[in-house]
Design a protein around this motif. Structure first.
Motif, PDB file in Angstrom:
ATOM      1  N   ALA A 152      -0.976   2.180 -13.222  1.00 21.04           N
ATOM      2  CA  ALA A 152      -2.239   2.887 -13.449  1.00 21.04           C
ATOM      3  C   ALA A 152      -2.395   4.059 -12.482  1.00 21.04           C
ATOM      4  O   ALA A 152      -2.882   5.136 -12.856  1.00 21.04           O
ATOM      5  CB  ALA A 152      -3.410   1.921 -13.303  1.00 21.04           C
ATOM      6  N   LEU A 153      -1.975   3.858 -11.243  1.00 17.23           N
ATOM      7  CA  LEU A 153      -2.074   4.937 -10.251  1.00 17.23           C
ATOM      8  C   LEU A 153      -1.138   6.089 -10.597  1.00 17.23           C
ATOM      9  O   LEU A 153      -1.483   7.266 -10.374  1.00 17.23           O
ATOM     10  CB  LEU A 153      -1.753   4.405  -8.859  1.00 17.23           C
ATOM     11  CG  LEU A 153      -2.793   3.456  -8.253  1.00 17.23           C
ATOM     12  CD1 LEU A 153      -2.293   2.889  -6.942  1.00 17.23           C
ATOM     13  CD2 LEU A 153      -4.119   4.183  -8.037  1.00 17.23           C
ATOM     14  N   VAL A 197       0.833  -1.208   0.000  1.00 18.67           N
ATOM     15  CA  VAL A 197       0.000   0.000   0.000  1.00 18.67           C
ATOM     16  C   VAL A 197       0.863   1.251   0.000  1.00 18.67           C
ATOM     17  O   VAL A 197       0.550   2.250  -0.667  1.00 18.67           O
ATOM     18  CB  VAL A 197      -0.957  -0.012   1.206  1.00 18.67           C
ATOM     19  CG1 VAL A 197      -1.684   1.321   1.331  1.00 18.67           C
ATOM     20  CG2 VAL A 197      -1.967  -1.146   1.069  1.00 18.67           C
ATOM     21  N   ALA A 198       1.968   1.208   0.736  1.00 15.22           N
ATOM     22  CA  ALA A 198       2.818   2.402   0.854  1.00 15.22           C
ATOM     23  C   ALA A 198       3.352   2.830  -0.510  1.00 15.22           C
ATOM     24  O   ALA A 198       3.296   4.011  -0.863  1.00 15.22           O
ATOM     25  CB  ALA A 198       3.975   2.128   1.812  1.00 15.22           C
ATOM     26  N   TRP A 199       3.868   1.878  -1.304  1.00 20.91           N
ATOM     27  CA  TRP A 199       4.434   2.305  -2.588  1.00 20.91           C
ATOM     28  C   TRP A 199       3.348   2.537  -3.637  1.00 20.91           C
ATOM     29  O   TRP A 199       3.569   3.281  -4.601  1.00 20.91           O
ATOM     30  CB  TRP A 199       5.522   1.354  -3.066  1.00 20.91           C
ATOM     31  CG  TRP A 199       5.160  -0.043  -3.428  1.00 20.91           C
ATOM     32  CD1 TRP A 199       5.318  -1.166  -2.673  1.00 20.91           C
ATOM     33  CD2 TRP A 199       4.602  -0.498  -4.679  1.00 20.91           C
ATOM     34  NE1 TRP A 199       4.892  -2.280  -3.357  1.00 20.91           N
ATOM     35  CE2 TRP A 199       4.454  -1.906  -4.598  1.00 20.91           C
ATOM     36  CE3 TRP A 199       4.231   0.128  -5.862  1.00 20.91           C
ATOM     37  CZ2 TRP A 199       3.940  -2.686  -5.622  1.00 20.91           C
ATOM     38  CZ3 TRP A 199       3.719  -0.636  -6.901  1.00 20.91           C
ATOM     39  CH2 TRP A 199       3.575  -2.015  -6.776  1.00 20.91           C
ATOM     40  N   LEU A 200       2.165   1.957  -3.459  1.00 23.23           N
ATOM     41  CA  LEU A 200       1.057   2.291  -4.350  1.00 23.23           C
ATOM     42  C   LEU A 200       0.627   3.751  -4.138  1.00 23.23           C
ATOM     43  O   LEU A 200       0.384   4.492  -5.090  1.00 23.23           O
ATOM     44  CB  LEU A 200      -0.131   1.354  -4.103  1.00 23.23           C
ATOM     45  CG  LEU A 200       0.041  -0.101  -4.548  1.00 23.23           C
ATOM     46  CD1 LEU A 200      -1.136  -0.941  -4.087  1.00 23.23           C
ATOM     47  CD2 LEU A 200       0.205  -0.188  -6.064  1.00 23.23           C
ATOM     48  N   GLY A 221     -11.919   7.705 -15.759  1.00 23.19           N
ATOM     49  CA  GLY A 221     -11.708   6.551 -16.628  1.00 23.19           C
ATOM     50  C   GLY A 221     -10.490   5.746 -16.247  1.00 23.19           C
ATOM     51  O   GLY A 221     -10.526   4.507 -16.198  1.00 23.19           O
ATOM     52  N   VAL A 222      -9.381   6.436 -15.952  1.00 20.11           N
ATOM     53  CA  VAL A 222      -8.148   5.733 -15.582  1.00 20.11           C
ATOM     54  C   VAL A 222      -8.336   4.959 -14.283  1.00 20.11           C
ATOM     55  O   VAL A 222      -7.912   3.801 -14.154  1.00 20.11           O
ATOM     56  CB  VAL A 222      -6.985   6.729 -15.455  1.00 20.11           C
ATOM     57  CG1 VAL A 222      -5.738   6.042 -14.895  1.00 20.11           C
ATOM     58  CG2 VAL A 222      -6.661   7.347 -16.811  1.00 20.11           C
ATOM     59  N   LEU A 223      -8.998   5.577 -13.291  1.00 19.23           N
ATOM     60  CA  LEU A 223      -9.157   4.901 -12.007  1.00 19.23           C
ATOM     61  C   LEU A 223     -10.160   3.751 -12.079  1.00 19.23           C
ATOM     62  O   LEU A 223      -9.997   2.743 -11.400  1.00 19.23           O
ATOM     63  CB  LEU A 223      -9.575   5.913 -10.944  1.00 19.23           C
ATOM     64  CG  LEU A 223      -8.401   6.720 -10.406  1.00 19.23           C
ATOM     65  CD1 LEU A 223      -8.873   7.840  -9.514  1.00 19.23           C
ATOM     66  CD2 LEU A 223      -7.434   5.832  -9.638  1.00 19.23           C
ATOM     67  N   ALA A 224     -11.184   3.904 -12.888  1.00 18.92           N
ATOM     68  CA  ALA A 224     -12.105   2.780 -13.069  1.00 18.92           C
ATOM     69  C   ALA A 224     -11.365   1.592 -13.686  1.00 18.92           C
ATOM     70  O   ALA A 224     -11.569   0.435 -13.287  1.00 18.92           O
ATOM     71  CB  ALA A 224     -13.281   3.204 -13.937  1.00 18.92           C
ATOM     72  N   ALA A 225     -10.506   1.878 -14.657  1.00 20.95           N
ATOM     73  CA  ALA A 225      -9.719   0.810 -15.286  1.00 20.95           C
ATOM     74  C   ALA A 225      -8.689   0.228 -14.327  1.00 20.95           C
ATOM     75  O   ALA A 225      -8.331  -0.956 -14.424  1.00 20.95           O
ATOM     76  CB  ALA A 225      -9.036   1.338 -16.540  1.00 20.95           C
ATOM     77  N   VAL A 230      -0.322   7.000 -13.608  1.00 21.78           N
ATOM     78  CA  VAL A 230      -0.990   7.720 -14.696  1.00 21.78           C
ATOM     79  C   VAL A 230      -2.142   8.553 -14.146  1.00 21.78           C
ATOM     80  O   VAL A 230      -2.330   9.720 -14.522  1.00 21.78           O
ATOM     81  CB  VAL A 230      -1.502   6.729 -15.758  1.00 21.78           C
ATOM     82  CG1 VAL A 230      -2.343   7.457 -16.805  1.00 21.78           C
ATOM     83  CG2 VAL A 230      -0.333   6.016 -16.424  1.00 21.78           C
ATOM     84  N   ALA A 231      -2.927   7.974 -13.237  1.00 26.73           N
ATOM     85  CA  ALA A 231      -4.024   8.720 -12.626  1.00 26.73           C
ATOM     86  C   ALA A 231      -3.496   9.928 -11.861  1.00 26.73           C
ATOM     87  O   ALA A 231      -4.088  11.016 -11.910  1.00 26.73           O
ATOM     88  CB  ALA A 231      -4.825   7.809 -11.699  1.00 26.73           C
ATOM     89  N   GLY A 232      -2.381   9.740 -11.165  1.00 22.31           N
ATOM     90  CA  GLY A 232      -1.811  10.842 -10.397  1.00 22.31           C
ATOM     91  C   GLY A 232      -1.454  12.037 -11.257  1.00 22.31           C
ATOM     92  O   GLY A 232      -1.584  13.189 -10.822  1.00 22.31           O
ATOM     93  N   VAL A 233      -1.034  11.773 -12.494  1.00 24.96           N
ATOM     94  CA  VAL A 233      -0.683  12.868 -13.408  1.00 24.96           C
ATOM     95  C   VAL A 233      -1.862  13.813 -13.613  1.00 24.96           C
ATOM     96  O   VAL A 233      -1.685  15.000 -13.908  1.00 24.96           O
ATOM     97  CB  VAL A 233      -0.201  12.293 -14.755  1.00 24.96           C
ATOM     98  CG1 VAL A 233      -0.050  13.376 -15.800  1.00 24.96           C
ATOM     99  CG2 VAL A 233       1.129  11.566 -14.557  1.00 24.96           C
ATOM    100  N   LEU A 234      -3.086  13.310 -13.416  1.00 23.54           N
ATOM    101  CA  LEU A 234      -4.284  14.121 -13.626  1.00 23.54           C
ATOM    102  C   LEU A 234      -4.831  14.737 -12.346  1.00 23.54           C
ATOM    103  O   LEU A 234      -5.674  15.641 -12.406  1.00 23.54           O
ATOM    104  CB  LEU A 234      -5.378  13.262 -14.275  1.00 23.54           C
ATOM    105  CG  LEU A 234      -5.049  12.680 -15.644  1.00 23.54           C
ATOM    106  CD1 LEU A 234      -6.050  11.595 -16.006  1.00 23.54           C
ATOM    107  CD2 LEU A 234      -5.035  13.778 -16.693  1.00 23.54           C
TER     108      LEU A 234
END
Length: 411
Positions: free
Chosen positions: A311-312, A254-257, A294-298, A314-318
């Protein structure tokens, strides 16, 4: 989004007269909010031996701080930052000091006293973030430079909430849990006093009228709805990552996620601020929130931890760009007489959404597949984007105002 143009540099923002000094002092005070929640949890648990009591006191602290933030923002708009922020910081810091003393040794303070101190601290928490963003709008009035300033502000604030718990944990290990609460008090007092002594705050205090705000005074619906959806999604995500990792026997992941999300958010915020966008903020915001949803649903469909981490990231970039755009849009709808109060509505929506997201995810976890939970957490963001698009169509046809009228305000 349309093709971007290059914006002024971050160095240009910090070279603005007094900007670096004012910003650094505000970050010092805001670091208190990064250290205080974990410090309180550890101190209250050690003192009372009860997670229920600790959670209840922190809930009082958080709810009072979030729900009454627009009221405190309105006081700053009316009386000026120096006259309003300093008393808030003194009471807030003094109350945290009392909490540190009350929890220094186990079993020395009654629960009612801890609850009263926690509620009072939240009631008086100084809104340093919205006030600093109001200062940015005054000392960097040029739109491209202000976007860069807001991006820098959002990224640094997020980093405070990453480093703050690390500091709190270190203090708990080396001294005792209550030491983190005392340090939180010192940070907010030192930061607020230095912040309000900065020249931009002195000139703002002289120019701001001492009377009730006039003008539209309405709640900016689009950025508030987006911030609530973003907070709900991120609040749920914290618990969902625990469920996902625990289901694969790797709870330590969880920490590195979380770190992947934070790093992506920092990079995304910095890159976003380097561009000047031709499309206005009200158009960019639903695009950003839709892409993020969309990214987080995927992400919930990721086959393993490494794929989820990617994926996280990429989501973080937004994340930072979406929050920055919400702040910019709220600022565009504000006047000089209600700017800080309007800014606190975005903060309040984000924090309240985060609390609802955590609670909702806790109810769903174990009852619904984790992939479905990820998708459900993204729904509020999609709804906020759909609402914004529909509202913009009504606005362009002249049948619906962009702001809620004053009759819907929290006074």
């Amino acid at each position: 989004m349309s093709t971007p143009e290059r914006a002024p540099s971050y160095a240009a923002v910090l070279r603005t007269p007094y900007a670096a000094r004012t910003f650094l002092s505000s970050l010092t005070g805001r670091l208190s909010y990064g250290t205080v929640f974990l410090s309180l949890m550890l101190a209250l648990t050690a003192s009372t031996g009860s997670y229920a009591v600790a959670g209840g006191v922190i809930a009082l602290f958080g709810l009072a701080g979030s729900l009454l933030a627009p009221v405190r923002g309105g006081l700053i708009d009316r009386y000026g930052a120096r006259r309003a922020l300093v008393p808030m910081a003194v009471v807030y810091g003094g109350t945290l000091t009392a909490l540190a003393a009350a929890t220094w040794r186990p079993g020395t303070a009654p629960v009612w006293l801890l609850a009263a101190l926690g509620g009072l601290a939240g009631l008086c928490a100084p809104p340093l973030g919205p006030t600093m963003r109001s200062v940015w709008s005054e000392i960097v009035p040029e739109p491209a430079l202000r976007q860069r300033a807001y991006s820098l502000d959002t990224v640094c604030e997020e980093l405070l909430f990453v480093t703050g718990p690390l500091i709190a944990g270190l203090l708990a290990a080396l001294v005792r849990p209550a030491a983190g609460v005392a340090v939180s008090a010192g940070l907010v007092l030192a930061g607020t006093l230095a912040f309000t002594a900065a020249p931009p705050l002195r000139s703002t205090a002289r120019k701001r009228p001492v009377r009730r705000p006039r003008g539209p005074g309405g709640v900016p619906v689009q950025p508030v709805a987006a911030a609530a959806g973003l907070g709900l999604m991120l609040g749920a995500l914290t618990l969902l990552l625990v469920v996902y990792a625990d289901g694969r026997g790797r709870i330590e992941a969880v920490a590195w996620l979380e770190a992947a999300l934070a790093v992506g958010s920092a990079l995304g915020g910095l890159l976003y601020g380097t561009r000047s966008w031709r499309r206005p903020a009200r158009v960019r915001l639903p695009l950003l929130t839709t892409a993020l949803a969309g990214v987080l649903a995927a992400a919930g469909l990721a086959p393993g931890l490494w794929a989820l981490g990617a994926a996280l990231a990429v989501a973080g970039v937004l994340v930072s760009p979406a929050l920055t755009t919400a702040y910019l849009l709220a600022d565009e709808s504000a006047t000089d007489e209600n700017r800080i109060r309007i800014g606190t509505w975005v903060n309040t929506a984000f924090n309240f959404g985060s609390s609802l997201g955590s609670a909702g995810a806790g109810q769903l976890a174990g009852e619904v597949p984790v992939a479905a939970c990820f998708a459900l957490a993204a729904v509020p963001l999609l709804l906020s984007a759909a609402f914004a698009v529909r509202r913009r169509k009504f606005r362009s046809s002249g049948t619906l105002p962009y702001e809620l009228t004053g009759a819907h305000q929290v006074r």
